[in-house]
Write an enzyme that holds these catalytic residues in place. Structure first.
Site, short mmCIF file in Angstrom:
data_model
loop_
_atom_site.label_atom_id
_atom_site.label_comp_id
_atom_site.label_asym_id
_atom_site.label_seq_id
_atom_site.Cartn_x
_atom_site.Cartn_y
_atom_site.Cartn_z
CE LYS A 74 -3.55 9.72 1.62
NZ LYS A 74 -4.23 8.43 1.48
CG ASP A 104 -1.82 1.18 1.29
OD1 ASP A 104 -1.58 2.16 0.54
OD2 ASP A 104 -2.76 1.18 2.10
C1 LIG Z 1 -5.20 7.59 1.91
C2 LIG Z 1 -4.83 6.18 2.02
C3 LIG Z 1 -5.56 5.18 1.36
C4 LIG Z 1 -6.84 5.47 0.59
O1 LIG Z 1 -6.64 6.39 -0.40
P1 LIG Z 1 -7.76 7.43 -0.90
O2 LIG Z 1 -7.10 8.10 -2.04
O3 LIG Z 1 -8.07 8.33 0.25
O4 LIG Z 1 -8.94 6.64 -1.31
C5 LIG Z 1 -5.11 3.89 1.48
N1 LIG Z 1 -4.03 3.58 2.21
C6 LIG Z 1 -3.32 4.50 2.87
C7 LIG Z 1 -2.10 4.11 3.66
C8 LIG Z 1 -3.69 5.84 2.80
O5 LIG Z 1 -2.99 6.77 3.48
#
Ligand SMILES: *Cc1c(COP(=O)(O)O)cnc(C)c1O
Length: 459
Positions: free
Chosen positions: A258, A215
């Protein structure tokens, strides 16, 4: 004193902010029922609710928006994303989607079903939700060092690989659909994971024949921590570290909101499994859109292609992580506890230590978040018992492991002076901490209550 690392950019476009008085803010937060999600954004001075999708794009990215190709099929902006992502991650197959949870929605049902398990260093909340929607169960397996907020440990995000093997043996390898490494480990406080740890986990996944997924929301920040703290990578480039890490996994999902420094977007990567990727394409078409746009407009794809490159720039990452370390350093000077060492995207203030007279069922982290708004117009959120909610069976308030007030810092948005406003506000609140009261909930929805619940201060 921690030195502030100056911005590796200059400012070309600004967004004026409204400055309210303390009295006006007291009125606004009362109208919002003491729920920070209920505030109008224009009534906020410094918005630290999240670092997700709140990043400032560069002049290059805005130029990219203008040349974005909106063709339904075969758009050049799609190809730019694929080329850059293939180069950065070293994966053969890339599918864009509209955000991180969409990547999870498309991929996870291909790996999991009823009766199976996903094991992660820590599941992000949407990841957990998508695991559970397949009928599988999500198990967190983070190292125990993560649970001690004041003890120093270089890689508090790591997987507990001893426990991982025990869990696999206990449930049977054929029932573990996926092992997920979240980098950085968001739920543990944006804490990094070492390459050594990822190697061990990858070897375990390989030995038992289990798919290994990353992830990757904050993969670039993680690579920077690896360079700072893991001697083997002292002289490696950020790009080399990223290649090393992703080569260890089979697939990844990523929220581009992010570390790819855009406002919307996501990716799925498949290293070499062509059959799996065809299934990803098929599900993407029904759930997100045709493969060459995946729920994204051409202009957003173009901005993403550029942001992917900007997000792994070492000067940018030094400044970015430096902001967190500067703010944390100011809290050290003031004797304010937080999840330390500070992680990559936020400072998680330990509200249980800040407001020790407020018990968990009167929500100390929420009380501190409300005070920060009143004191200086700062918006942040509770990651504690208020967010956790009630036991679904007994309806009793659950006690969270931590009472964190999370100060998430958007990328390239705020300056050193803004960070000083935040630190000064916390210092001012600390002086009157014993007079601060807890909260009670007067109205709450059954699930994810923290977004819409109504609160009232206790007398
Ligand atoms: C933000 C996030 C997600 C989900 O992403 P979205 O773009 O908000 O749907 C999944 N895993 C982690 C670690 C995240 O920080």
């Amino acid at each position: 004193m921690v030195k502030y690392i100056a911005e590796p950019f200059r400012i070309k476009s600004v967004e004026p902010l409204k400055m309210l008085t303390v009295e006006e803010r007291k009125e606004k937060i009362k109208e919002a029922k003491y729920n920070l999600f209920g505030l109008k954004s224009e009534d906020v001075y410094i918005d630290l609710l999240t670092d997700s999708g709140t990043n400032a794009m560069s002049s290059q990215q805005w130029a990219g928006v203008m040349v974005g190709d909106e063709s339904y099929a075969g758009a050049s902006s799609y190809r730019h994303v694929i080329e850059n992502a293939q180069e950065i991650f070293g994966y053969k197959y890339i599918q864009p989607v509209h955000q991180g949870r969409a990547a999870e929605k498309v991929l996870l049902p291909l790996l999991l079903h009823e009766g199976m398990f996903a094991i992660s260093n820590m599941h992000f909340d949407t990841t957990r939700a998508h695991v559970e929607q397949t009928g599988a169960r999500a198990i967190d397996c983070v190292v125990k060092e993560a649970l001690d907020t004041t003890g120093y440990f270089d890689f508090k995000g790591n997987m507990d690989n001893v426990r991982l093997v025990k869990l696999i043996e206990e449930h049977g390898a054929k029932n573990i659909g996926v092992i997920i490494m979240t980098i950085t480990n968001n739920s543990a406080g944006g804490q990094p994971v070492s390459v050594a740890n990822i190697r061990e986990t990858a070897a375990i996944a390989k030995k038992y024949g289990i798919t290994f997924m990353i992830d990757a929301a904050r993969y670039a920040e993680n690579a920077f921590f690896v360079k700072q703290r893991e001697p083997e990578f002292k002289n490696a480039s950020i790009q080399d570290i990223i290649h090393e890490v992703f080569a260890l996994a089979d697939v990844f999902t990523m929220s581009s909101k992010k570390d790819a420094i855009v406002n919307m977007g996501g990716l799925i990567g498949v290293k070499e499994n062509c059959e799996l990727f065809e299934k990803v394409n098929g599900r993407c078409i029904t759930l997100e859109g045709f493969v060459t746009y995946g729920g994204m407009s051409g202009r957003d794809l173009e901005a993403l292609a550029i942001g992917l490159k900007e997000g792994i720039n070492e000067d940018f990452l030094r400044y970015r992580i430096g902001q967190m370390q500067y703010l944390a350093g100011r809290l050290d000077e003031a004797g304010i506890a937080y999840q330390s060492p500070v992680g990559g995207h936020a400072v998680f203030v330990d509200a249980a230590k800040f407001l020790p007279h407020i018990p968990y069922y009167e929500f100390p982290a929420q009380a501190l978040a409300v005070e920060l708004y009143i004191e200086a117009g700062i918006r942040c959120c509770d990651i504690g018992s208020y967010m956790l909610g009630n036991d679904p069976d007994t309806k009793e308030q659950l006690k969270a492991d931590f009472e964190f007030t999370r100060l998430a810092v958007p990328r390239r948005v705020y300056t050193q002076a803004h960070l000083d406003v935040i630190a000064d506000a916390l210092c001012a609140i600390k002086d009157r901490a014993p007079t601060i009261k807890g909260y009670k909930i007067v109205k709450e929805p059954p699930v994810l209550r923290h977004f819409t619940a109504e609160l009232a201060p206790l007398e």
